[in-house]
Design a protein around this motif. Structure first.
Motif, PDB file in Angstrom:
ATOM      1  N   UNK A   1       0.832  -1.176   0.000  1.00  0.00           N
ATOM      2  CA  UNK A   1       0.000   0.000   0.000  1.00  0.00           C
ATOM      3  C   UNK A   1       0.882   1.247   0.000  1.00  0.00           C
ATOM      4  N   UNK A   2       0.467   2.234  -0.759  1.00  0.00           N
ATOM      5  CA  UNK A   2       1.235   3.471  -0.887  1.00  0.00           C
ATOM      6  C   UNK A   2       1.186   4.294   0.388  1.00  0.00           C
ATOM      7  N   UNK A   3       2.302   4.934   0.689  1.00  0.00           N
ATOM      8  CA  UNK A   3       2.345   5.919   1.773  1.00  0.00           C
ATOM      9  C   UNK A   3       2.218   7.314   1.179  1.00  0.00           C
ATOM     10  N   UNK A   4       2.486   7.413  -0.124  1.00  0.00           N
ATOM     11  CA  UNK A   4       2.415   8.683  -0.830  1.00  0.00           C
ATOM     12  C   UNK A   4       2.477   8.448  -2.322  1.00  0.00           C
ATOM     13  N   UNK A   5       2.493   9.551  -3.082  1.00  0.00           N
ATOM     14  CA  UNK A   5       2.476   9.462  -4.544  1.00  0.00           C
ATOM     15  C   UNK A   5       3.400  10.499  -5.164  1.00  0.00           C
ATOM     16  N   UNK A   6       3.974  10.140  -6.309  1.00  0.00           N
ATOM     17  CA  UNK A   6       4.653  11.098  -7.139  1.00  0.00           C
ATOM     18  C   UNK A   6       3.608  11.564  -8.158  1.00  0.00           C
ATOM     19  N   UNK A   7       3.360  12.878  -8.204  1.00  0.00           N
ATOM     20  CA  UNK A   7       2.319  13.435  -9.065  1.00  0.00           C
ATOM     21  C   UNK A   7       2.953  14.418 -10.040  1.00  0.00           C
ATOM     22  N   UNK A   8       2.674  14.244 -11.332  1.00  0.00           N
ATOM     23  CA  UNK A   8       3.144  15.173 -12.351  1.00  0.00           C
ATOM     24  C   UNK A   8       1.978  16.003 -12.856  1.00  0.00           C
ATOM     25  N   UNK A   9       2.243  17.282 -13.056  1.00  0.00           N
ATOM     26  CA  UNK A   9       1.250  18.191 -13.613  1.00  0.00           C
ATOM     27  C   UNK A   9       1.836  18.792 -14.884  1.00  0.00           C
ATOM     28  N   UNK A  10       1.057  18.736 -15.951  1.00  0.00           N
ATOM     29  CA  UNK A  10       1.450  19.372 -17.200  1.00  0.00           C
ATOM     30  C   UNK A  10       0.503  20.527 -17.475  1.00  0.00           C
ATOM     31  N   UNK A  11       1.043  21.603 -18.037  1.00  0.00           N
ATOM     32  CA  UNK A  11       0.208  22.762 -18.346  1.00  0.00           C
ATOM     33  C   UNK A  11       0.841  23.549 -19.491  1.00  0.00           C
ATOM     34  N   UNK A  12       0.039  24.380 -20.125  1.00  0.00           N
ATOM     35  CA  UNK A  12       0.512  25.219 -21.219  1.00  0.00           C
ATOM     36  C   UNK A  12       0.743  26.626 -20.679  1.00  0.00           C
ATOM     37  N   UNK A  13       1.931  27.161 -20.958  1.00  0.00           N
ATOM     38  CA  UNK A  13       2.262  28.521 -20.546  1.00  0.00           C
ATOM     39  C   UNK A  13       2.982  29.198 -21.701  1.00  0.00           C
ATOM     40  N   UNK A  14       2.452  30.305 -22.162  1.00  0.00           N
ATOM     41  CA  UNK A  14       3.039  31.053 -23.283  1.00  0.00           C
ATOM     42  C   UNK A  14       3.287  30.158 -24.487  1.00  0.00           C
ATOM     43  N   UNK A  49      -7.450  23.045 -13.283  1.00  0.00           N
ATOM     44  CA  UNK A  49      -8.474  22.477 -14.147  1.00  0.00           C
ATOM     45  C   UNK A  49      -8.575  23.148 -15.499  1.00  0.00           C
ATOM     46  N   UNK A  50      -7.955  24.307 -15.671  1.00  0.00           N
ATOM     47  CA  UNK A  50      -8.004  24.999 -16.959  1.00  0.00           C
ATOM     48  C   UNK A  50      -6.670  24.831 -17.676  1.00  0.00           C
ATOM     49  N   UNK A  51      -6.625  23.916 -18.598  1.00  0.00           N
ATOM     50  CA  UNK A  51      -5.397  23.687 -19.338  1.00  0.00           C
ATOM     51  C   UNK A  51      -4.355  22.894 -18.578  1.00  0.00           C
ATOM     52  N   UNK A  52      -4.765  22.180 -17.552  1.00  0.00           N
ATOM     53  CA  UNK A  52      -3.864  21.381 -16.737  1.00  0.00           C
ATOM     54  C   UNK A  52      -4.203  19.911 -16.913  1.00  0.00           C
ATOM     55  N   UNK A  53      -3.210  19.075 -16.758  1.00  0.00           N
ATOM     56  CA  UNK A  53      -3.440  17.638 -16.661  1.00  0.00           C
ATOM     57  C   UNK A  53      -2.544  17.126 -15.535  1.00  0.00           C
ATOM     58  N   UNK A  54      -3.083  16.242 -14.718  1.00  0.00           N
ATOM     59  CA  UNK A  54      -2.320  15.712 -13.581  1.00  0.00           C
ATOM     60  C   UNK A  54      -2.394  14.193 -13.598  1.00  0.00           C
ATOM     61  N   UNK A  55      -1.305  13.568 -13.179  1.00  0.00           N
ATOM     62  CA  UNK A  55      -1.201  12.116 -13.177  1.00  0.00           C
ATOM     63  C   UNK A  55      -0.434  11.664 -11.946  1.00  0.00           C
ATOM     64  N   UNK A  56      -0.989  10.705 -11.223  1.00  0.00           N
ATOM     65  CA  UNK A  56      -0.261  10.073 -10.122  1.00  0.00           C
ATOM     66  C   UNK A  56       0.633   9.007 -10.747  1.00  0.00           C
ATOM     67  N   UNK A  57       1.907   9.340 -10.930  1.00  0.00           N
ATOM     68  CA  UNK A  57       2.848   8.485 -11.667  1.00  0.00           C
ATOM     69  C   UNK A  57       3.144   7.168 -10.968  1.00  0.00           C
ATOM     70  N   UNK A  58       3.493   7.274  -9.693  1.00  0.00           N
ATOM     71  CA  UNK A  58       3.897   6.063  -8.987  1.00  0.00           C
ATOM     72  C   UNK A  58       3.698   6.218  -7.492  1.00  0.00           C
ATOM     73  N   UNK A  59       3.546   5.081  -6.862  1.00  0.00           N
ATOM     74  CA  UNK A  59       3.416   5.056  -5.407  1.00  0.00           C
ATOM     75  C   UNK A  59       4.774   5.331  -4.776  1.00  0.00           C
ATOM     76  N   UNK A  60       4.746   5.955  -3.609  1.00  0.00           N
ATOM     77  CA  UNK A  60       5.956   6.164  -2.832  1.00  0.00           C
ATOM     78  C   UNK A  60       5.816   5.417  -1.513  1.00  0.00           C
ATOM     79  N   UNK A  61       6.875   4.748  -1.130  1.00  0.00           N
ATOM     80  CA  UNK A  61       6.860   4.005   0.134  1.00  0.00           C
ATOM     81  C   UNK A  61       7.146   4.947   1.301  1.00  0.00           C
ATOM     82  N   UNK A  62       6.892   4.469   2.483  1.00  0.00           N
ATOM     83  CA  UNK A  62       7.199   5.234   3.682  1.00  0.00           C
ATOM     84  C   UNK A  62       8.692   5.548   3.735  1.00  0.00           C
ATOM     85  N   UNK A  63       9.527   4.600   3.340  1.00  0.00           N
ATOM     86  CA  UNK A  63      10.976   4.824   3.332  1.00  0.00           C
ATOM     87  C   UNK A  63      11.356   5.939   2.363  1.00  0.00           C
ATOM     88  N   UNK A  64      10.742   5.954   1.181  1.00  0.00           N
ATOM     89  CA  UNK A  64      11.034   7.015   0.216  1.00  0.00           C
ATOM     90  C   UNK A  64      10.626   8.380   0.754  1.00  0.00           C
TER      91      UNK A  64
END
Length: 93
Positions: A1-14, A49-64
């Motif tokens: 079970x995950x203790x946390x997550x690595x989350x990436x957010x992509x967005x458009x700027x200029x 939510x406007x021009x953003x996309x987010x993804x939980x890439x991978x689980x992070x362990x308590x040790x990480x």
């Protein structure tokens, strides 16, 4: 079970695709994404939510999370393509 997550957010700027990655010390992936979008929205002065996309890439362990010095509920920027990552990495030492 995950203790946390690595989350990436992509967005458009200029007309450019930008991205930021967070480590989030929340076990639920949906809550980790929401927390990341909240931080990203305030940090980059964009509406979540406007021009953003987010993804939980991978689980992070308590040790990480411990290795990152994080506490439960915390959020930490791991990568921001608008900053020089080598400068950031040097600040860790």
């Amino acid at each position: 079970m995950a203790a946390g997550w690595m989350v990436s957010i992509g967005y458009i700027e200029s007309g450019q695709l930008r991205h930021v990655t967070y480590a989030v010390a929340v076990a639920n992936a949906t809550e980790a994404i929401k927390a990341s979008l909240d931080v990203g929205a305030s940090r980059f002065s964009l509406d979540a939510g406007l021009g953003w996309v987010a993804l939980a890439n991978s689980e992070l362990s308590l040790q990480q999370l411990d290795d990152l010095g994080m506490v439960k509920g915390g959020i930490c920027s791991l990568w921001d393509d608008t900053h020089d990552w080598l400068i950031w990495a040097r600040q860790l030492h």
